[in-house]
Design a protein around this motif. Structure first.
Motif, mmCIF file in Angstrom:
data_model
loop_
_atom_site.group_PDB
_atom_site.id
_atom_site.type_symbol
_atom_site.label_atom_id
_atom_site.label_comp_id
_atom_site.label_asym_id
_atom_site.label_seq_id
_atom_site.Cartn_x
_atom_site.Cartn_y
_atom_site.Cartn_z
ATOM 1 N N VAL A 174 3.381 -8.052 -7.271
ATOM 2 C CA VAL A 174 2.888 -7.255 -6.151
ATOM 3 C C VAL A 174 1.576 -6.570 -6.525
ATOM 4 N N ALA A 175 0.542 -6.817 -5.738
ATOM 5 C CA ALA A 175 -0.729 -6.108 -5.900
ATOM 6 C C ALA A 175 -0.668 -4.821 -5.092
ATOM 7 N N LYS A 176 -0.986 -3.711 -5.725
ATOM 8 C CA LYS A 176 -1.010 -2.428 -5.028
ATOM 9 C C LYS A 176 -2.439 -2.152 -4.578
ATOM 10 N N VAL A 206 8.857 -1.920 -0.497
ATOM 11 C CA VAL A 206 9.101 -2.689 -1.712
ATOM 12 C C VAL A 206 9.111 -1.720 -2.889
ATOM 13 N N VAL A 207 10.035 -1.936 -3.812
ATOM 14 C CA VAL A 207 10.056 -1.179 -5.064
ATOM 15 C C VAL A 207 9.802 -2.161 -6.202
ATOM 16 N N ALA A 213 0.848 -1.195 0.000
ATOM 17 C CA ALA A 213 0.000 0.000 0.000
ATOM 18 C C ALA A 213 0.882 1.243 0.000
ATOM 19 N N PRO A 214 0.379 2.350 -0.528
ATOM 20 C CA PRO A 214 1.184 3.587 -0.566
ATOM 21 C C PRO A 214 1.573 4.071 0.825
ATOM 22 N N GLY A 238 4.883 12.951 -4.417
ATOM 23 C CA GLY A 238 4.738 12.025 -5.537
ATOM 24 C C GLY A 238 5.615 10.797 -5.478
ATOM 25 N N LEU A 239 6.397 10.630 -4.405
ATOM 26 C CA LEU A 239 7.300 9.477 -4.325
ATOM 27 C C LEU A 239 6.491 8.167 -4.307
ATOM 28 N N PRO A 240 6.792 7.224 -5.207
ATOM 29 C CA PRO A 240 6.025 5.972 -5.250
ATOM 30 C C PRO A 240 6.502 4.960 -4.210
#
Length: 255
Positions: free
Chosen positions: A226-228, A145-146, A129-130, A178-180
């Motif tokens: 990976v599911a976001k 995780v990236v 999750a974000p 905005g960092l993912p």
């Protein structure tokens, strides 16, 4: 889609002895976790433990349980033994739900199972999750995780990743706009044949230093998808404070 949920549960815990058996709203924690998993689309729910008391508690509440060895280094190793004990075929899908997740969302279980089913080249599926605040980004207990552009994991770390060079210049600890950045959620789906192989994989240097077993798969060349998801689920129980929080949430739902 057909899949199994396996819930590894160890009685030994430094901070919370006999953690799976701790009472939450009149039900042992591991049983409440299994009750939540039962609301998913899983074909079978199995509690895997090294303690006969946990087997007895599970069975007393109508859940299947198997007694496994006491020397497993990780929950994934315990799942591999369950694959052997149940005689599952190589293409069987299993979702690993930790026994200290009594508020696990059934739909999240379905999500990782569905993701792995649709990714035949992947060994594992998980979710994230974000991250919305700097405290989480810099917290070593929050695993990051990236991913690549196709949603495959590139790396997992306790360090703040990705590293926003300009925003963090001069020792600042901020979350760049905005960092993912993604907070990993410790829920995994596997195919039975990979679980059989996992126990034979060599632990790499990265897993050793980060103390993250999913890095063993990456270091040995396996793919993790990976599911976001939109938000983190309710956290698991690691401390007395966590236990009090979960008990309060369950109490509110029961009122």
């Amino acid at each position: 889609m057909s899949f199994h949920v396996v819930i590894p549960a160890r009685a030994a815990s430094t901070r919370l002895p006999d953690k799976p058996l701790l009472d939450i709203g009149g039900v042992p924690m591991v049983v409440r976790t299994a009750n939540q998993a039962r609301l998913s689309n899983a074909e079978k729910i199995v509690i895997a433990t090294d303690d006969v008391r946990i087997v007895q508690a599970a069975q007393a509440h109508g859940h299947e349980a198997v007694l496994t060895r006491t020397d497993h280094a990780t929950g994934t190793d315990r799942l591999a033994e369950v694959v052997q004990l149940l005689g599952l075929p190589d293409d069987a899908l299993l979702v690993n739900v930790q026994g200290d997740e009594p508020l696990i969302e059934p739909e999240l279980i379905n999500t990782v199972a569905h993701l792995l089913q649709g990714a035949p080249d992947a060994a594992m599926a998980t979710c994230a999750a974000p991250i919305h605040d700097a405290d989480t980004l810099f917290n070593p207990n929050a695993v990051k995780v990236v991913c690549d552009l196709q949603g495959r994991a590139l790396y997992f770390s306790r360090a703040p990743l990705p590293w926003a060079r300009d925003a963090l210049a001069g020792g600042k600890q901020v979350l760049a706009s905005g960092l993912p950045a993604l907070h990993h959620i410790g829920l995994y789906a596997y195919r039975a044949h990979f679980l059989r192989r996992f126990t034979q994989l060599q632990m790499g240097v990265l897993e050793h230093y980060e103390s993250l077993e999913q890095l063993r798969a990456l270091e040995n060349g396996h793919t993790i998808v990976v599911a976001k998801v939109a938000a983190l689920p309710h956290g698991g129980v690691d401390t007395q404070a966590d236990l009090a929080r979960v008990r309060e949430l369950v109490s509110q739902k029961m009122m």
